[in-house]
Design an enzyme around this catalytic site. Sequence first.
Site, PDB file in Angstrom:
ATOM      1  N   GLN A 154       0.786 -11.121  -2.950  1.00 28.90           N
ATOM      2  CA  GLN A 154      -0.639 -10.865  -2.770  1.00 28.90           C
ATOM      3  C   GLN A 154      -1.250 -10.476  -4.111  1.00 28.90           C
ATOM      4  O   GLN A 154      -0.603  -9.787  -4.899  1.00 28.90           O
ATOM      5  CB  GLN A 154      -0.839  -9.701  -1.796  1.00 28.90           C
ATOM      6  CG  GLN A 154      -0.276  -9.963  -0.419  1.00 28.90           C
ATOM      7  CD  GLN A 154      -0.351  -8.723   0.456  1.00 28.90           C
ATOM      8  OE1 GLN A 154      -0.001  -7.637   0.031  1.00 28.90           O
ATOM      9  NE2 GLN A 154      -0.801  -8.905   1.681  1.00 28.90           N
ATOM     10  N   CYS A 200       0.792  -1.240   0.000  1.00 29.29           N
ATOM     11  CA  CYS A 200       0.000   0.000   0.000  1.00 29.29           C
ATOM     12  C   CYS A 200       0.820   1.284   0.000  1.00 29.29           C
ATOM     13  O   CYS A 200       0.438   2.223  -0.707  1.00 29.29           O
ATOM     14  CB  CYS A 200      -1.060   0.013   1.100  1.00 29.29           C
ATOM     15  SG  CYS A 200      -0.744  -1.030   2.493  1.00 29.29           S
ATOM     16  N   ASP A 206      -2.990  -8.117  -4.883  1.00 25.28           N
ATOM     17  CA  ASP A 206      -3.349  -6.914  -4.144  1.00 25.28           C
ATOM     18  C   ASP A 206      -3.917  -5.841  -5.068  1.00 25.28           C
ATOM     19  O   ASP A 206      -3.597  -5.801  -6.251  1.00 25.28           O
ATOM     20  CB  ASP A 206      -2.072  -6.370  -3.498  1.00 25.28           C
ATOM     21  CG  ASP A 206      -2.364  -5.633  -2.206  1.00 25.28           C
ATOM     22  OD1 ASP A 206      -3.543  -5.547  -1.830  1.00 25.28           O
ATOM     23  OD2 ASP A 206      -1.404  -5.146  -1.584  1.00 25.28           O
ATOM     24  N   HIS A 257      -5.480  -1.522  -4.546  1.00 25.38           N
ATOM     25  CA  HIS A 257      -5.960  -0.462  -3.670  1.00 25.38           C
ATOM     26  C   HIS A 257      -6.885   0.436  -4.452  1.00 25.38           C
ATOM     27  O   HIS A 257      -6.550   0.874  -5.551  1.00 25.38           O
ATOM     28  CB  HIS A 257      -4.779   0.295  -3.072  1.00 25.38           C
ATOM     29  CG  HIS A 257      -3.969  -0.581  -2.173  1.00 25.38           C
ATOM     30  ND1 HIS A 257      -2.855  -1.251  -2.609  1.00 25.38           N
ATOM     31  CD2 HIS A 257      -4.177  -0.974  -0.890  1.00 25.38           C
ATOM     32  CE1 HIS A 257      -2.393  -2.005  -1.617  1.00 25.38           C
ATOM     33  NE2 HIS A 257      -3.174  -1.853  -0.568  1.00 25.38           N
ATOM     34  N   ARG A 311       7.759 -10.800   5.075  1.00 23.43           N
ATOM     35  CA  ARG A 311       7.463 -10.643   6.493  1.00 23.43           C
ATOM     36  C   ARG A 311       8.248 -11.674   7.263  1.00 23.43           C
ATOM     37  O   ARG A 311       8.267 -12.846   6.896  1.00 23.43           O
ATOM     38  CB  ARG A 311       5.964 -10.842   6.735  1.00 23.43           C
ATOM     39  CG  ARG A 311       5.179  -9.785   6.013  1.00 23.43           C
ATOM     40  CD  ARG A 311       3.702  -9.996   6.110  1.00 23.43           C
ATOM     41  NE  ARG A 311       3.030  -8.969   5.316  1.00 23.43           N
ATOM     42  CZ  ARG A 311       1.727  -8.871   5.179  1.00 23.43           C
ATOM     43  NH1 ARG A 311       0.947  -9.741   5.789  1.00 23.43           N
ATOM     44  NH2 ARG A 311       1.199  -7.927   4.445  1.00 23.43           N
ATOM     45  N   LYS A 325     -13.603  -4.243   8.088  1.00 25.69           N
ATOM     46  CA  LYS A 325     -13.204  -5.139   7.004  1.00 25.69           C
ATOM     47  C   LYS A 325     -14.172  -6.311   6.885  1.00 25.69           C
ATOM     48  O   LYS A 325     -14.932  -6.603   7.813  1.00 25.69           O
ATOM     49  CB  LYS A 325     -11.790  -5.659   7.235  1.00 25.69           C
ATOM     50  CG  LYS A 325     -11.639  -6.428   8.528  1.00 25.69           C
ATOM     51  CD  LYS A 325     -10.251  -7.047   8.639  1.00 25.69           C
ATOM     52  CE  LYS A 325     -10.124  -7.833   9.931  1.00 25.69           C
ATOM     53  NZ  LYS A 325      -8.897  -8.586  10.033  1.00 25.69           N
ATOM     54  N   HIS A 381      -8.381  -1.674   0.664  1.00 24.77           N
ATOM     55  CA  HIS A 381      -7.435  -2.752   0.338  1.00 24.77           C
ATOM     56  C   HIS A 381      -8.285  -3.968   0.019  1.00 24.77           C
ATOM     57  O   HIS A 381      -9.232  -4.246   0.747  1.00 24.77           O
ATOM     58  CB  HIS A 381      -6.581  -3.163   1.535  1.00 24.77           C
ATOM     59  CG  HIS A 381      -5.900  -2.055   2.265  1.00 24.77           C
ATOM     60  ND1 HIS A 381      -4.546  -1.900   2.243  1.00 24.77           N
ATOM     61  CD2 HIS A 381      -6.372  -1.077   3.065  1.00 24.77           C
ATOM     62  CE1 HIS A 381      -4.211  -0.874   3.004  1.00 24.77           C
ATOM     63  NE2 HIS A 381      -5.303  -0.353   3.523  1.00 24.77           N
TER      64      HIS A 381
END
Length: 729
Positions: A448, A401, A450, A452, A430, A535, A581
């Site tokens: 991911q 992000c 991912d 946004h 991570r 979420k 997200h």
Amino acid sequence: MIKITLPDGTTQEHSDQTTSLDIARGISERLANDVVAAEVNGKIVDAARPINDLVEDPEQISFRLLTTRDPEALGVLRHSCAHIMARAVMRLFPGTGLAFGPTTGHGYYYDFDLEQRISEEDFPRIEAEMQQIIKEGEPFERFELSREEAVQLCEDMNQELKVEHVKTGLADHGSLSFYRQGEFVDLCRGPHIPRAGKIKAFKLLSIAGSFWKGDKDNKSLQRLYGTAWFSKQDLNSYLEQVEEAKRRDHRVLGKKLGLFHIDPKVGQGLCLWLPKGSTIRALLEEFIKKELINRGYDPVYSPHIGRVELYETSGHFPYYRDSQFAPIFGHDAGRIIDFCIRKLQDDELSPENESALLQAAEIMGYEQQDYKRASTKDEKIAALRKWEKAQERYLLKPMNCPHHCEIYKSQPRSYRDLPVRLAEFGTVYRHEQTGELNGMLRVRGLTQDDAHLFCTAEQVEDEFRHTLQLVQFVLKSVGLDDYRVQLSLRDPKSDKYVGSEENWQQAEASLRKVLQESGLRFEACEGEAAFYGPKADFMVRDAIGREWQLGTVQLDYNLPERFELEYTGADNKPHRPVMIHRAPFGSLERFVGMLIEHFAGAFPLWLAPEQIRVLPVTDKTSDYAQEVVAELKKAGFRVSADLRSAKVNAKIRDAQLELIPYMLVVGPKEQEQRSVSIRDRIESKDIGMLPLDEAIAKFQQEVREKTIRQQFKSTFQAMEASSDESNEY
RNA sequence: GCUGCUGUAGCUCAGUGGUAGAGCACUUCCUUGGUAAGGAAGAGGUCAUGGGUUCAAGUCCCAUCAGCAGCUCCA
């Protein structure tokens, strides 16, 4: 007198001392025999307790008997079985200290404080002792004591941990309940089954270490796991399900089928995608990319590292420091400064460290006055931070992000441009704790799917709706049709949340409204939201009934603030966008790992790494086999020919074990008619001869429609027992 | 990270202090066989790594690395 209302709405009146068992007996002896517990005003209670003791208003009691047919009753049974196990262990290992013994999803455990190590070899005699206790058939008797009496009793029984718990954990309880069964007495909230004989099937499962109250600084305990059921059949089907899960283990199948590999020489939790696994991943990526473009997303790419300052802006660096890989410094000496800042923060900086620090500073040519002049800890840290910032520091990115926020900011945005949807298969790193790593399901480097979304507050509802539709579409395409949504909302009593009250209210209401309209199964969980926004997580059930948290949609009021994101509104004034997200798969590693287990390695035709294998009956038809392969390749299939000089039986066996969806046997007959004999891994037999072009059309249709032809469905009914997580007693 | 268990051939595993084994896979040869294993021969190991005990260590002890189960955690 008490007045109870049964589930069918009828009411009954009984005398004050009436127990649930009495009521059952009033209906039939047989029912009384089946009763495990009762539900009084929504609370599960002992069947042997007078109902009047459990209620405030004796005139208004909703009442339900729980028998061996009610899933809630399993929890009661298992909790009682935990007591019986503890009793057996105490008989066999005198001096055993008792900790907690709650139920779990499919069983129970009990934590013991015991010098002597229990091993799996001890299970048979513990089980035999439990069987003996069940045979003795003594009732569970409840009694209450004042706190002082409770402490005294636990002291008399030499149960130090219980004494401690009564004194600390239960400090605000006026009186405490105990259960006695024969010589065994345990502090316990209950409820319990009326008689031990209700336990028809149980088994000890495993032994593991644990800590008193889950704290690693506390005493370590031995945790004994077991399971218990109302019948032998239930136990057996549970054990079969456990076996089935083992057979499907993605780590085993991943190795056997050559999908992925994790090598200590590369590093813990770092997944190497082998060609076949990569094929599956690439197909999923391709599929979703196409879908995103259709749905108005813009593709972006961002690098694997970014300046530490970027993550200081986002807040990730300070907050998640321990689960990130250490920063990369422009100069080796930078690590010493970083180390010293952390030591200073913990008041642990030794003089040796400090002189090493000053040396490092000299090497890097920093002015030392600031630091030497600093008298307080905070001044010193400030001076060090200044040094640190004088050089470049990079972080392996833990999130995409921040990069995407900078992409958003790279040009002025008008309200006419919104929503902006930036999508990337972003690889993040991570530093998960060693003990958490698990095959592909929990790794240190993950990608991911991912994206946004940057939109106005008014657009949140539509964007959320579109995202839900996307996730549903994606799950359907891989044959996952059993899922629910967990809507995480804020805890109205807490003040840890960022963003305005108004925003939250509006956001939570929109999410709820969209979910209601969607007809999806969802439940709202208060207090589960992240500090930056509410979420919705997709909880997906796989072929054998296990639940996985995959896709997620999260609203974020925090990052737009921190990155000072803006757009120009119709009023020609700057406004702050809302950020969403979302990741339908979550991570590709986890998703593929889950799919391997879901399909037990047998991927549907559209995803199978090798879709078709051509098997010539003898060398004489090798040329024709290669011709068939060429035709299939031209038609877009992943196909190979097995040209070994082995018998067709052997070739079939190998292809079958590799879970190849279709095998095409070709011999002189087929060659002559330009056809193929199709064998399918599901039927496990010859399903007939087809002209080659018809076979191709058939396979193409199956790919186009993403047909799921093979899916093991467990007959096991995953009985969700009420799990006693609170450990209150 | 913590507790416990484990680490022997590419894979699955046997081997309780005295000369490293099996099955499958692999290579070569024979075999040309119609829907789940045709036959023979061969090659393959610093017994995870480093230290220690012992005349002698795959085997016993310690450390490290990695895996498994559980705990704790997961932006």
